[in-house]
Design a protein around this motif. Structure first.
Motif, short mmCIF file in Angstrom:
data_model
loop_
_atom_site.label_atom_id
_atom_site.label_comp_id
_atom_site.label_asym_id
_atom_site.label_seq_id
_atom_site.Cartn_x
_atom_site.Cartn_y
_atom_site.Cartn_z
N LEU A 85 0.83 -1.21 0.00
CA LEU A 85 0.00 0.00 0.00
C LEU A 85 0.86 1.26 0.00
O LEU A 85 0.58 2.22 -0.74
N SER A 86 1.91 1.26 0.80
CA SER A 86 2.76 2.45 0.90
C SER A 86 3.46 2.75 -0.42
O SER A 86 3.49 3.91 -0.87
N ARG A 87 4.00 1.72 -1.08
CA ARG A 87 4.70 1.96 -2.34
C ARG A 87 3.73 2.43 -3.43
O ARG A 87 4.05 3.32 -4.22
N PHE A 88 2.56 1.79 -3.49
CA PHE A 88 1.59 2.17 -4.52
C PHE A 88 1.11 3.60 -4.34
O PHE A 88 1.08 4.40 -5.29
N TYR A 136 -3.61 8.97 3.57
CA TYR A 136 -3.07 7.67 3.98
C TYR A 136 -1.76 7.84 4.76
O TYR A 136 -1.58 7.25 5.84
N ARG A 137 -0.85 8.63 4.22
CA ARG A 137 0.44 8.81 4.88
C ARG A 137 0.28 9.45 6.25
O ARG A 137 0.95 9.08 7.22
N PHE A 138 -0.61 10.43 6.35
CA PHE A 138 -0.83 11.11 7.63
C PHE A 138 -1.41 10.15 8.66
O PHE A 138 -0.94 10.07 9.80
N ALA A 139 -2.46 9.41 8.27
CA ALA A 139 -3.11 8.49 9.19
C ALA A 139 -2.17 7.35 9.58
O ALA A 139 -2.15 6.91 10.74
N ARG A 140 -1.40 6.85 8.63
CA ARG A 140 -0.48 5.75 8.94
C ARG A 140 0.57 6.20 9.95
O ARG A 140 0.94 5.45 10.87
N ALA A 141 1.10 7.43 9.77
CA ALA A 141 2.11 7.92 10.71
C ALA A 141 1.55 8.01 12.13
O ALA A 141 2.23 7.66 13.11
N LEU A 142 0.31 8.48 12.25
CA LEU A 142 -0.31 8.54 13.57
C LEU A 142 -0.57 7.14 14.12
O LEU A 142 -0.32 6.86 15.30
#
Length: 286
Positions: free
Chosen positions: A120-123, A163-169
């Motif tokens: 998910l992160s790479r895509f 996605y990046r913001f929520a994943r970091a939290l």
């Protein structure tokens, strides 16, 4: 006695600074005003959006035309009120879809980890590397500028950032002791996400949603300015600026007031977020 009174006043001032900040309240008032306009615009407009009411184009502000007339002699006040429905409606729908999708995927990736997180992160990082305006131009030009296409395009553009913001939290919360205890109890992924992760990141996520709403409004206005937004005879605020850009050398109200409408909404949302309580805005305890 004086020191005690001063301390009490300071505490009240801090509390009011969080809960009754004048700048934040003023910004919220402007936002609520535009929301009311968007909801009840058909009952508020003095003229139909396509009705020619002035024999002069780029007419000045007058008693009958509060914000002047546009390049065809239509009432720009009525068109701004109706344009609020498209600007706010499309932007709110797109940012809601983007944040819901991005937050759900981000929490899932953070809790599940492994190959799902990597994939998910790479895509989404690859998708995020495409310039937003270029991506919007290509997609809307290919599939058309209908309202569903605009909403889908804008939501896809801003999902990777959410996605990046929520994943970091969620990664930070995932290392907490209560998450270890929940896993030992045998709790499944849906429970961990809905009951443990989401309540602990909800405040920052809502603040991020407000910021992304501003970005969506500006991108939608940019696409409309390029002719790929809401199509005539209807128009959002960006399209109103594009339609009346010929009146700019004359300082025509028809080009100034739609620009001010965009500025008032985006600045108000930014001011409201800047004046949220610190524990929400900065993700730190009071």
């Amino acid at each position: 006695m004086t020191t005690s009174t001063s301390t009490s006043s300071d505490r009240r001032g801090i509390r009011l600074g969080y809960r009754a900040n004048p700048v934040g309240i003023s910004a919220l008032g402007v936002i609520l005003l535009w929301v009311v306009v968007a909801l009840f615009a058909p009952h508020m407009v003095p003229h139909s959006v396509g009705e020619i009411v002035d024999t002069d184009y780029f007419g000045p502000v007058s008693r009958d035309l509060w914000l002047g007339s546009d390049y065809l002699g239509r009432d720009i006040f009525s068109r701004i009120l109706m344009g609020a429905r498209y600007t706010l409606g499309i932007s709110l729908a797109a940012v809601s879809i983007a944040c819901f999708s991005g937050v759900a995927l981000g929490m899932t990736a953070a809790v599940a980890g492994g190959w799902l997180d990597t994939m998910l992160s790479r895509f989404l990082d690859a998708l995020n590397s495409i310039p937003s305006k270029l991506f919007g131009l290509v997609v809307v030009a290919a599939v058309g500028s209908s309202i569903p296409a605009l909403i889908a395009t804008l939501s896809v553009i801003y999902t990777p950032g959410a996605y990046r913001f929520a994943r970091a939290l969620a990664v930070n919360v995932n290392t907490m002791d209560f998450m270890v205890v929940a896993r030992i109890r045998g709790e499944k992924l849906p429970y961990l996400i809905a009951s443990e992760i989401l309540p602990n990141i909800l405040g920052p996520v809502l603040a991020d949603l407000g910021l992304r709403f501003v970005f969506v409004v500006l991108l939608l206005s940019g696409l409309s300015f390029l002719g790929l937004g809401v199509q005539p005879p209807y128009a959002d605020w960006g399209a109103l600026v594009r339609e009346n850009i010929g009146g700019l050398p004359f300082a025509a109200p028809a080009v100034l007031f739609p620009s001010l409408a965009i500025a008032s909404l985006t600045i108000s949302v930014n001011l409201l977020i800047d004046n949220l309580p610190r524990r929400i805005r900065d993700r730190s305890p009071e």
